[in-house]
Design a protein around this motif. Structure first.
Motif, PDB file in Angstrom:
ATOM      1  N   VAL A 132      -9.640 -82.349  95.268  1.00  0.00           N
ATOM      2  CA  VAL A 132      -8.672 -83.377  95.643  1.00  0.00           C
ATOM      3  C   VAL A 132      -7.918 -82.962  96.907  1.00  0.00           C
ATOM      4  CG1 VAL A 132      -6.549 -84.553  94.954  1.00  0.00           C
ATOM      5  CG2 VAL A 132      -8.422 -84.293  93.315  1.00  0.00           C
ATOM      6  N   ARG A 133      -7.536 -81.703  96.980  1.00  0.00           N
ATOM      7  CA  ARG A 133      -6.821 -81.222  98.170  1.00  0.00           C
ATOM      8  C   ARG A 133      -7.690 -81.338  99.417  1.00  0.00           C
ATOM      9  NH1 ARG A 133      -2.227 -78.212  97.792  1.00  0.00           N
ATOM     10  NH2 ARG A 133      -2.767 -77.178  99.731  1.00  0.00           N
ATOM     11  N   ALA A 134      -8.958 -80.957  99.290  1.00  0.00           N
ATOM     12  CA  ALA A 134      -9.849 -80.994 100.451  1.00  0.00           C
ATOM     13  C   ALA A 134     -10.217 -82.415 100.853  1.00  0.00           C
ATOM     14  CB  ALA A 134     -11.121 -80.198 100.152  1.00  0.00           C
ATOM     15  N   ALA A 135     -10.379 -83.308  99.867  1.00  0.00           N
ATOM     16  CA  ALA A 135     -10.856 -84.664 100.157  1.00  0.00           C
ATOM     17  C   ALA A 135      -9.738 -85.637 100.493  1.00  0.00           C
ATOM     18  CB  ALA A 135     -11.652 -85.200  98.962  1.00  0.00           C
ATOM     19  N   LEU A 136      -8.517 -85.424  99.926  1.00  0.00           N
ATOM     20  CA  LEU A 136      -7.490 -86.459 100.030  1.00  0.00           C
ATOM     21  C   LEU A 136      -6.109 -85.976 100.470  1.00  0.00           C
ATOM     22  CD1 LEU A 136      -8.286 -88.392  96.719  1.00  0.00           C
ATOM     23  CD2 LEU A 136      -9.008 -89.013  99.032  1.00  0.00           C
ATOM     24  N   ILE A 137      -5.901 -84.676 100.614  1.00  0.00           N
ATOM     25  CA  ILE A 137      -4.534 -84.198 100.860  1.00  0.00           C
ATOM     26  C   ILE A 137      -4.387 -83.398 102.152  1.00  0.00           C
ATOM     27  CG2 ILE A 137      -2.652 -82.775  99.972  1.00  0.00           C
ATOM     28  CD1 ILE A 137      -3.529 -83.515  97.159  1.00  0.00           C
ATOM     29  N   ASP A 138      -5.161 -82.330 102.315  1.00  0.00           N
ATOM     30  CA  ASP A 138      -4.955 -81.411 103.441  1.00  0.00           C
ATOM     31  C   ASP A 138      -5.718 -81.859 104.683  1.00  0.00           C
ATOM     32  OD1 ASP A 138      -3.380 -79.845 101.832  1.00  0.00           O
ATOM     33  OD2 ASP A 138      -4.996 -78.473 101.266  1.00  0.00           O
ATOM     34  N   PRO A 139      -5.028 -82.288 105.745  1.00  0.00           N
ATOM     35  CA  PRO A 139      -5.724 -82.739 106.958  1.00  0.00           C
ATOM     36  C   PRO A 139      -6.422 -81.596 107.675  1.00  0.00           C
ATOM     37  CG  PRO A 139      -3.424 -83.482 106.903  1.00  0.00           C
ATOM     38  CD  PRO A 139      -3.566 -82.447 105.846  1.00  0.00           C
ATOM     39  N   VAL A 140      -7.539 -81.900 108.303  1.00  0.00           N
ATOM     40  CA  VAL A 140      -8.218 -80.911 109.141  1.00  0.00           C
ATOM     41  C   VAL A 140      -7.593 -80.958 110.532  1.00  0.00           C
ATOM     42  CG1 VAL A 140     -10.372 -81.155 107.855  1.00  0.00           C
ATOM     43  CG2 VAL A 140      -9.992 -82.546 109.894  1.00  0.00           C
TER      44      VAL A 140
ATOM     45  N   ALA B  46      -7.868-104.124  93.694  1.00  0.00           N
ATOM     46  CA  ALA B  46      -8.959-103.258  94.138  1.00  0.00           C
ATOM     47  C   ALA B  46      -8.803-102.910  95.612  1.00  0.00           C
ATOM     48  CB  ALA B  46     -10.304-103.952  93.900  1.00  0.00           C
ATOM     49  N   GLY B  47      -8.396-103.905  96.417  1.00  0.00           N
ATOM     50  CA  GLY B  47      -8.189-103.656  97.835  1.00  0.00           C
ATOM     51  C   GLY B  47      -7.083-102.635  98.068  1.00  0.00           C
ATOM     52  N   ALA B  48      -6.025-102.710  97.269  1.00  0.00           N
ATOM     53  CA  ALA B  48      -4.923-101.759  97.409  1.00  0.00           C
ATOM     54  C   ALA B  48      -5.373-100.346  97.051  1.00  0.00           C
ATOM     55  CB  ALA B  48      -3.751-102.187  96.531  1.00  0.00           C
ATOM     56  N   VAL B  49      -6.119-100.224  95.953  1.00  0.00           N
ATOM     57  CA  VAL B  49      -6.589 -98.903  95.530  1.00  0.00           C
ATOM     58  C   VAL B  49      -7.594 -98.338  96.538  1.00  0.00           C
ATOM     59  CG1 VAL B  49      -7.868 -97.640  93.758  1.00  0.00           C
ATOM     60  CG2 VAL B  49      -6.190 -99.380  93.092  1.00  0.00           C
ATOM     61  N   LEU B  50      -8.565 -99.162  96.917  1.00  0.00           N
ATOM     62  CA  LEU B  50      -9.566 -98.714  97.883  1.00  0.00           C
ATOM     63  C   LEU B  50      -8.912 -98.394  99.226  1.00  0.00           C
ATOM     64  CD1 LEU B  50     -12.581 -98.245  98.499  1.00  0.00           C
ATOM     65  CD2 LEU B  50     -12.690-100.641  99.230  1.00  0.00           C
ATOM     66  N   GLY B  51      -7.968 -99.239  99.655  1.00  0.00           N
ATOM     67  CA  GLY B  51      -7.287 -98.999 100.915  1.00  0.00           C
ATOM     68  C   GLY B  51      -6.492 -97.703 100.905  1.00  0.00           C
ATOM     69  N   LEU B  52      -5.845 -97.406  99.783  1.00  0.00           N
ATOM     70  CA  LEU B  52      -5.073 -96.163  99.673  1.00  0.00           C
ATOM     71  C   LEU B  52      -5.991 -94.951  99.744  1.00  0.00           C
ATOM     72  CD1 LEU B  52      -2.479 -94.588  99.141  1.00  0.00           C
ATOM     73  CD2 LEU B  52      -2.855 -94.951  96.694  1.00  0.00           C
ATOM     74  N   VAL B  53      -7.071 -94.986  98.980  1.00  0.00           N
ATOM     75  CA  VAL B  53      -7.989 -93.838  98.948  1.00  0.00           C
ATOM     76  C   VAL B  53      -8.642 -93.612 100.309  1.00  0.00           C
ATOM     77  CG1 VAL B  53     -10.143 -92.968  97.965  1.00  0.00           C
ATOM     78  CG2 VAL B  53      -8.422 -94.001  96.477  1.00  0.00           C
ATOM     79  N   THR B  54      -9.165 -94.682 100.909  1.00  0.00           N
ATOM     80  CA  THR B  54      -9.815 -94.524 102.206  1.00  0.00           C
ATOM     81  C   THR B  54      -8.805 -94.187 103.305  1.00  0.00           C
ATOM     82  OG1 THR B  54      -9.751 -96.938 102.504  1.00  0.00           O
ATOM     83  CG2 THR B  54     -11.796 -95.973 101.672  1.00  0.00           C
ATOM     84  N   GLY B  55      -7.554 -94.680 103.149  1.00  0.00           N
ATOM     85  CA  GLY B  55      -6.517 -94.308 104.095  1.00  0.00           C
ATOM     86  C   GLY B  55      -6.214 -92.815 104.029  1.00  0.00           C
ATOM     87  N   LEU B  56      -6.150 -92.272 102.823  1.00  0.00           N
ATOM     88  CA  LEU B  56      -5.949 -90.829 102.665  1.00  0.00           C
ATOM     89  C   LEU B  56      -7.125 -90.051 103.252  1.00  0.00           C
ATOM     90  CD1 LEU B  56      -4.489 -90.728  99.029  1.00  0.00           C
ATOM     91  CD2 LEU B  56      -3.252 -90.285 101.170  1.00  0.00           C
ATOM     92  N   GLN B  57      -8.330 -90.553 103.061  1.00  0.00           N
ATOM     93  CA  GLN B  57      -9.500 -89.898 103.648  1.00  0.00           C
ATOM     94  C   GLN B  57      -9.428 -89.905 105.172  1.00  0.00           C
ATOM     95  OE1 GLN B  57     -12.455 -92.353 101.628  1.00  0.00           O
ATOM     96  NE2 GLN B  57     -13.224 -90.532 100.584  1.00  0.00           N
ATOM     97  N   ARG B  58      -8.994 -91.033 105.729  1.00  0.00           N
ATOM     98  CA  ARG B  58      -8.845 -91.121 107.187  1.00  0.00           C
ATOM     99  C   ARG B  58      -7.810 -90.121 107.687  1.00  0.00           C
ATOM    100  NH1 ARG B  58      -7.472 -90.960 111.764  1.00  0.00           N
ATOM    101  NH2 ARG B  58      -7.618 -92.598 113.358  1.00  0.00           N
ATOM    102  N   ARG B  59      -6.699 -89.997 106.968  1.00  0.00           N
ATOM    103  CA  ARG B  59      -5.653 -89.049 107.341  1.00  0.00           C
ATOM    104  C   ARG B  59      -6.164 -87.613 107.284  1.00  0.00           C
ATOM    105  NH1 ARG B  59      -2.600 -86.020 104.066  1.00  0.00           N
ATOM    106  NH2 ARG B  59      -0.672 -85.122 104.932  1.00  0.00           N
ATOM    107  N   VAL B  60      -6.960 -87.311 106.265  1.00  0.00           N
ATOM    108  CA  VAL B  60      -7.450 -85.942 106.073  1.00  0.00           C
ATOM    109  C   VAL B  60      -8.539 -85.582 107.074  1.00  0.00           C
ATOM    110  CG1 VAL B  60      -8.778 -84.472 104.495  1.00  0.00           C
ATOM    111  CG2 VAL B  60      -6.815 -85.748 103.653  1.00  0.00           C
ATOM    112  N   THR B  61      -9.520 -86.459 107.233  1.00  0.00           N
ATOM    113  CA  THR B  61     -10.687 -86.120 108.062  1.00  0.00           C
ATOM    114  C   THR B  61     -10.495 -86.471 109.533  1.00  0.00           C
ATOM    115  OG1 THR B  61     -11.773 -88.275 107.739  1.00  0.00           O
ATOM    116  CG2 THR B  61     -12.190 -86.560 106.089  1.00  0.00           C
TER     117      THR B  61
END
Length: 241
Positions: A12-20, A197-212
């Motif tokens: 979870v930290r690598a995929a959604l929390i800690d930015p590279v 679903a859009g809110a959940v998907l948007g949040l998850v993919t937004g976190l992925q965008r922030r991290v990666t």
């Protein structure tokens, strides 16, 4: 039990929390231009989506409208400025690889959660009715074509919302703002569960965008979830209904 919990925490930290680390700075003029293009694209895209979702199931206009919608999101995204694929943090601490496996796992986990939720939806007519109406486009139309359009639109949406729009927001609350915008756009579907679903998907993919720092991880997660829902939700609703 400790090892699996620790593994999950690290994932979870690598995929959604800690930015590279990355440096995607751009000039003030380029940033202003990106914002203008992003806003114009959002207005046009929302209008096209509202029209597409009001086309009756089986009507060929649905394919043309959803194809046009993908073009709007994609062209707007590419016109706004540079887009980046992003990089992932590996188990050994490296961050010089493209994010592929992590977003695939996240997409499968999301899919599993929503399919479990189908148990509830299938038994509540007020919830199931709007979902069935949306899925009728696949039931009464060409499933391969609907699947192809689902994939193309999923990619285009991520190019725009987690690419152009995310960058246009700036450093203050880009995950929150793009999640709200994405959920608000899905509200035109008239399906409350799709907004959720859009809110959940948007949040998850937004976190992925922030991290990666890029769009590749959001695209993979979005495609895994959306195509899985298209193919597996109808039989799940029938099985539990």
């Amino acid at each position: 039990m400790v090892a699996p919990v620790e593994e999950l925490r690290e994932f979870v930290r690598a995929a959604l929390i800690d930015p590279v680390p990355r440096n995607h700075q751009e000039s003030d003029a380029a940033f202003h231009r990106r914002r203008v293009v992003a806003v114009v694209t959002l207005v046009i895209g929302t209008a096209v989506l509202a029209y597409a979702l009001r086309v009756p199931p089986g009507d060929p206009r649905f394919y043309a409208a959803t194809g046009a919608l993908a073009v709007v999101w994609a062209v707007g995204a590419w016109s706004s400025g540079p887009l980046h694929l992003g990089r992932a943090r590996t188990r050994n601490g490296r961050y010089d690889v493209r994010p592929v496996l992590q977003p695939l796992v996240v997409g499968l986990l999301l899919l599993g959660v929503f399919l479990i939720g189908a148990i509830v939806v299938a038994r509540v007519p007020v919830l199931r009715g709007p979902v069935d109406a949306l899925l009728d486009h696949a039931r009464f139309g060409s499933l391969p074509l609907v699947a192809a359009l689902t994939a193309v639109n999923g990619i285009a949406e991520e190019l725009y919302f987690r690419g152009a729009a995310f960058a246009a927001v700036g450093r203050r609350y880009p995950v929150l703002i793009t999640t709200i915008a994405y959920a608000a756009v899905t509200a035109f579907s008239g399906v409350p569960l799709l907004v959720l679903a859009g809110a959940v998907l948007g949040l998850v993919t937004g976190l992925q965008r922030r991290v990666t720092g890029g769009i590749l991880a959001p695209i993979i997660t979005h495609l895994t979830w959306s195509l899985g829902m298209l193919l597996l939700l109808p039989p799940a609703l029938n099985a539990f209904g």
